[in-house]
Design a protein around this motif. Structure first.
Motif, PDB file in Angstrom:
ATOM      1  N   LYS A  57      19.659  22.570  42.618  1.00 33.95           N
ATOM      2  CA  LYS A  57      20.724  23.337  43.271  1.00 33.95           C
ATOM      3  C   LYS A  57      21.024  24.620  42.489  1.00 33.95           C
ATOM      4  N   ARG A  58      21.070  24.498  41.160  1.00 32.68           N
ATOM      5  CA  ARG A  58      21.351  25.686  40.338  1.00 32.68           C
ATOM      6  C   ARG A  58      20.262  26.744  40.496  1.00 32.68           C
ATOM      7  N   LYS A  60      18.376  27.234  43.046  1.00 33.04           N
ATOM      8  CA  LYS A  60      18.360  27.815  44.391  1.00 33.04           C
ATOM      9  C   LYS A  60      19.614  28.627  44.720  1.00 33.04           C
ATOM     10  N   THR A  61      20.730  28.304  44.063  1.00 32.87           N
ATOM     11  CA  THR A  61      21.986  28.923  44.507  1.00 32.87           C
ATOM     12  C   THR A  61      22.678  29.776  43.451  1.00 32.87           C
ATOM     13  N   THR A  62      22.164  29.827  42.235  1.00 28.89           N
ATOM     14  CA  THR A  62      22.808  30.638  41.202  1.00 28.89           C
ATOM     15  C   THR A  62      21.802  31.619  40.624  1.00 28.89           C
ATOM     16  N   ASP A  63      22.269  32.483  39.707  1.00 29.06           N
ATOM     17  CA  ASP A  63      21.375  33.448  39.065  1.00 29.06           C
ATOM     18  C   ASP A  63      20.854  32.923  37.727  1.00 29.06           C
ATOM     19  N   LEU A  64      20.656  31.594  37.646  1.00 26.42           N
ATOM     20  CA  LEU A  64      20.092  30.987  36.441  1.00 26.42           C
ATOM     21  C   LEU A  64      18.769  31.667  36.109  1.00 26.42           C
TER      22      LEU A  64
END
Length: 409
Positions: A57-58, A60-64
């Protein structure tokens, strides 16, 4: 012995997990029943499932960042490969492998995005440099100068390129600005020099005019004064702070001479009275040219009127200021219209338009106050004289306001 589809516990308490490569030892359990052992390691498996899900999830959905994402994947992979959990470990390996592909894809996307941003920044800076180099050749000093300052602000808001490219583009940009500044400085220096030359030339004309003011050689001296006037007009304008003072001295010297000549020609009063009538008619004809709407036509018409005016001769001395003042009002209006036309083709004058209007407005207000004071004191003669001057100033103010509107306010 206890077992489930993914693991078992043997009679010694050793826990195994089933993998594609066969059973792998998970650990040893001596603290309770085999079912409790399997339940414990199954919970560890579920914990890995949750961690992998959160990482997916991180990603796909954050700017990690790709670096941090890969470090997290490696950490989870180590836990999966350590076989300290009971469950479908191969499924977790597959999910981690897919996650690696996703991270790689995101890395490439970001790399492409950075490359695109860099290309866009490069193109934007190249466009700024091109425009700056074009502006460097402009003679629109005020507009081009303001635009160059705006380009600097735009440049500062763009991201930096690689050092070599950024330095090269900035060098061109800076060089264009410097070239424009040098040209502008040279232009105004030349303009100042021309005005200084005009001042020196008019100083000489004033000196000669003043030296002739007490001459009694009426004909030749009057002719010389006409020549001096032609030279005055050909000399160009001096600095504003000198022009009016020089003109007042020049005109004053002529007034002294012509006043003396007029006194000597007192016997011609009858002729001069007729001259006054003719000049008043010409002044009225000239006043019909106001306000100036067609400069070329007005200039030509006024030149014709002025030639007829000069051919008439002198008028009675006490009447001359008023009738000449009427002509001077029209002459000044034409001069201001000419200056307005000059300003439209020379942006250097634009910056002074608002200041000129303010000065004229102040002069008009001052004259009105003086008129009120003169009338309050019962000095009708002074009030009338000031009103004639007010008419001239008001005409100039109206012309200046019109010019200011042409400059966009």
């Amino acid at each position: 012995m206890s077992s489930d589809p993914w693991g078992r516990v043997d009679e010694t308490g050793t826990v195994y997990v089933r993998t594609a490569d066969g059973e792998q030892v998970v650990g040893s359990w001596q603290a309770g029943s085999p079912e409790e052992a399997l339940a414990y390691f199954e919970r560890k498996y579920e914990g890995l499932v949750v961690e992998i899900g959160l990482l997916e999830k991180r990603v796909k959905t954050t700017d990690l960042s790709a670096k941090d994402a890969q470090a997290a994947i490696d950490h989870l992979r180590e836990q999966v490969e350590a076989h300290h959990a009971v469950g479908d470990l191969e499924a977790l390996r597959t999910r981690l492998a897919e996650l690696v592909k996703t991270v790689d894809s995101r890395r490439e996307e970001r790399k492409a995005q950075r490359a695109k941003q860099s290309d866009e920044a490069r193109q934007a800076k190249e466009d700024l440099v091109t425009e700056a180099e074009q502006l460097a050749q402009s003679d629109q000093w005020r507009a081009a100068g303001e635009r160059l300052r705006s380009l600097v602000d735009t440049w500062k808001g763009l991201p930096r390129l690689d050092r070599k490219s950024d330095d090269e583009l900035w060098h061109r940009f800076s060089h264009a600005r410097s070239a424009f500044s040098k040209r502008r400085k040279a232009h105004f220096a030349q303009l100042d020099a021309q005005r200084e030359d005009a001042r020196k030339a008019k100083e000489k004309l004033v000196a000669e005019a003043e030296s002739l003011s007490d001459s009694t050689d009426w004909g030749p001296t009057a002719a010389r004064y006409r020549e001096l006037m032609a030279e005055w007009k050909a000399a160009g304008r001096a600095q504003r702070e000198h022009e009016d003072d020089l003109w007042n001295r020049f005109r004053g010297a002529q007034d002294v001479f012509f006043a003396a000549r007029g006194s000597a020609f007192a016997e011609r009063d009858a002729e001069q009275t007729e001259n006054l009538k003719l000049k008043e008619e010409l002044a009225a004809e000239a006043e019909k040219l106001l306000p100036i709407t067609d400069l070329k036509s007005a200039r030509s018409a006024f030149r014709s009127i002025n030639e007829r005016w000069e051919a008439i001769g002198h008028v009675p001395r006490d009447a001359r200021p008023k009738v000449e003042g009427r002509m001077h009002t029209v002459d000044r209006a034409i001069q201001e219209a000419e200056e307005a036309e000059w300003r439209r083709t020379n942006p250097e004058a634009r910056a002074r338009a608002a200041g000129l209007t303010g000065q004229l407005q102040a002069a008009v207000d001052k004259l009105r106050t003086q008129i009120d004071q003169a009338r309050a004191q019962g000095n009708t003669s002074k009030a009338e004289k000031l009103e004639r001057e007010l008419e001239g100033r008001q005409a100039l103010l109206d012309q200046a306001l019109k010019g200011l509107q042409e400059f966009g306010g």
